[in-house]
Each structure stands twice: as C-alpha cells, then as structure tokens.
Design an enzyme around this catalytic site. Sequence first.
Site, mmCIF file in Angstrom:
data_model
loop_
_atom_site.group_PDB
_atom_site.id
_atom_site.type_symbol
_atom_site.label_atom_id
_atom_site.label_comp_id
_atom_site.label_asym_id
_atom_site.label_seq_id
_atom_site.Cartn_x
_atom_site.Cartn_y
_atom_site.Cartn_z
ATOM 1 N N SER A 90 -73.738 -13.069 53.824
ATOM 2 C CA SER A 90 -73.356 -14.488 53.550
ATOM 3 C C SER A 90 -73.384 -14.950 52.302
ATOM 4 C CB SER A 90 -74.122 -15.581 54.738
ATOM 5 O OG SER A 90 -73.399 -16.735 54.532
ATOM 6 N N GLU A 141 -65.916 -10.049 56.263
ATOM 7 C CA GLU A 141 -65.951 -10.790 57.180
ATOM 8 C C GLU A 141 -66.315 -12.311 57.112
ATOM 9 O OE1 GLU A 141 -69.192 -12.420 58.011
ATOM 10 O OE2 GLU A 141 -70.364 -11.897 56.237
ATOM 11 N N HIS A 183 -71.335 -12.340 60.717
ATOM 12 C CA HIS A 183 -72.289 -13.470 61.230
ATOM 13 C C HIS A 183 -72.243 -13.311 62.642
ATOM 14 C CE1 HIS A 183 -71.578 -14.940 57.002
ATOM 15 N NE2 HIS A 183 -72.479 -15.964 57.340
#
Length: 301
Positions: free
Chosen positions: A111, A202, A272
């Site tokens: 992230s 992603e 995630h």
Amino acid sequence: MNVLLPPRVVTGDRVRLVSPASYPDEEGLARAVAVLESWGLVVEVGEHAMDRHGYMAGHDEDRLADLDDAYRDPGVRAIFATRGGAGAYRIAHDVDFAAVRADPKPLVGFSDITSLHLALWRHCRVTGVHGFLDGARSAASTRSLLMETDPAVLHRDPAALTAAVRVGGVATGNVVGGHLGTLAWSVGTGSLDLDGAILFLEAPRAVGLGHVDRQLTQLVRSGSLNGLRGVALGRFPGFEDYTDRDWTVLDVLRDRLETLDVPVLGGLDVGHGDEPLSLALGPIAELDADAGTLTVGQAVR
C-alpha cells in the site's frame, strides 16, 4: 542489472517492526509479533511505532529515525512495516541509502509502503516484499519469500477480476511496482525507475474509474513507462460490481495497457483484501501471459 539480494532470514534472527506510514492498532501489532515469533525470530518494535501525529505514526523525523535505525543495526535482518496508510511518501527520499547498500535487508510492506519500495529500488537496487503477515496464507507466503531461496511461481486465477485482462506474449524483467495510486503520485519525484521492468499493479476501490484512468494516463504520458517489459495485474477489490456509464475497471485497464505493446498478465492474487499472496519486488522474473504465470527469482540469497 546488479540486484542486491539480502541474506536469507533464519531462525534466531532479530527482526524489527516499524511504522513508516500510519500507526497500527495494538491488536494488529500483537498479531504481527506473534506470527514472527512463531517463525523462531526475535522481534523488536521501533521506538515510535505506536506514536500518533494526525493519521501518521508520529512526526516525519521520528518515523524516519526508526527506519534508519533498523537499517543501521547489523543485528536486524529484516524490517516489517506495521501497516500502510499514509506518510511513507514524506520520508522515502531521506532514507539512509548508504546504510541500506552497506547491509541490505528486506523491507516487507505494501500500500503506502510502495513509496519506500520504489525509492529503495531506485537508489539501492535491493529486493523487498510486497505483502504482510495478516492471515495464515499471507504469512506463509511472506515467510517463504524471506526464509527460502526457491523461485516463486504465481498463477493466473481464472476467478479473479483482472484475469480477464491479457495481452499475449512473454517478457523478462525486474518486478517493480505496487499500489497504483502511489506509483502515479510518484511521477516527478525521482522515484520511478521502470526501464527494463515488469510493472506490478494493484489497487482497492477508494476512487472511481476516472481516477484509475487518470493514474494510468499520468504514468503513460509522463514517460515513466518507457522501456517497460510487461505488466502484471493483482487485485482490484471493490470494483467487481462497479460500473460507470457501461464501463468497468477492466475496460479502463484494457484501454490504457493495451497501448503499451507489452505482454499483460492479469489475475494474480496479490494486493489488498483478505489473505493475499505476497510478491517479491526486485528479482528478475519471467511473465508468460499465454501460460498465465509469473515466475519470480529468489528474493534473498
């Protein structure tokens, strides 16, 4: 290309949990400690890991100090970010890169930690891990990348959302990337170095399709994707049933990525959400979009 492979993590090694971005909750931190201890590792927690400054784990200088201390300590053999969130981008360019090069050790996180992975790749060519420890499947995947030296093979999951995105062909390159938004925000910062790379992408649905389009377009128009060898797509959770004027995220991904004229492999179970696989960043990999595989070389030596 010379890539720095950190030594393999072994039983009895000291490892450290730090918070370069947002702060964890006490339960999440305790779970991470328990997982690492179950691997036979000696776990330390950075001095400022639980600090709070707005949505970040303390002030920039304190988060950076914890990270640099971990790199400078010769007894620490791996570094784990307690979570993503926000704030890693504020310190990514000030890391003690000389200490990283002198004693390479893997950083594990994803992230917002993508900012650090990009900076470490740009300045040090050191491998890392996109992933973490929450959930047995994720923990086992991360452990394998850190404590074993076998190549990892990721297969296209036909049931995954992005599995429907494919441009045929085979490509070889270093795996670089992570969270799409963080990559786009890194344009102009000097962090992006994707020449000869297989770009991994992603993203969770924190934004609409227009934002995904803008982020991909920014990467394309900036020239950041010049020299790219291929694209690997992980999870895009939250977009499964989301449409905008008859388009889905798959339409956006196809429309932007097919113009790159490189192989594209979708459907990798990384990103995630619940129980994702982890992915080594930095090693040479072979992407075979026709066979549906991404074979990634060893992340440690």
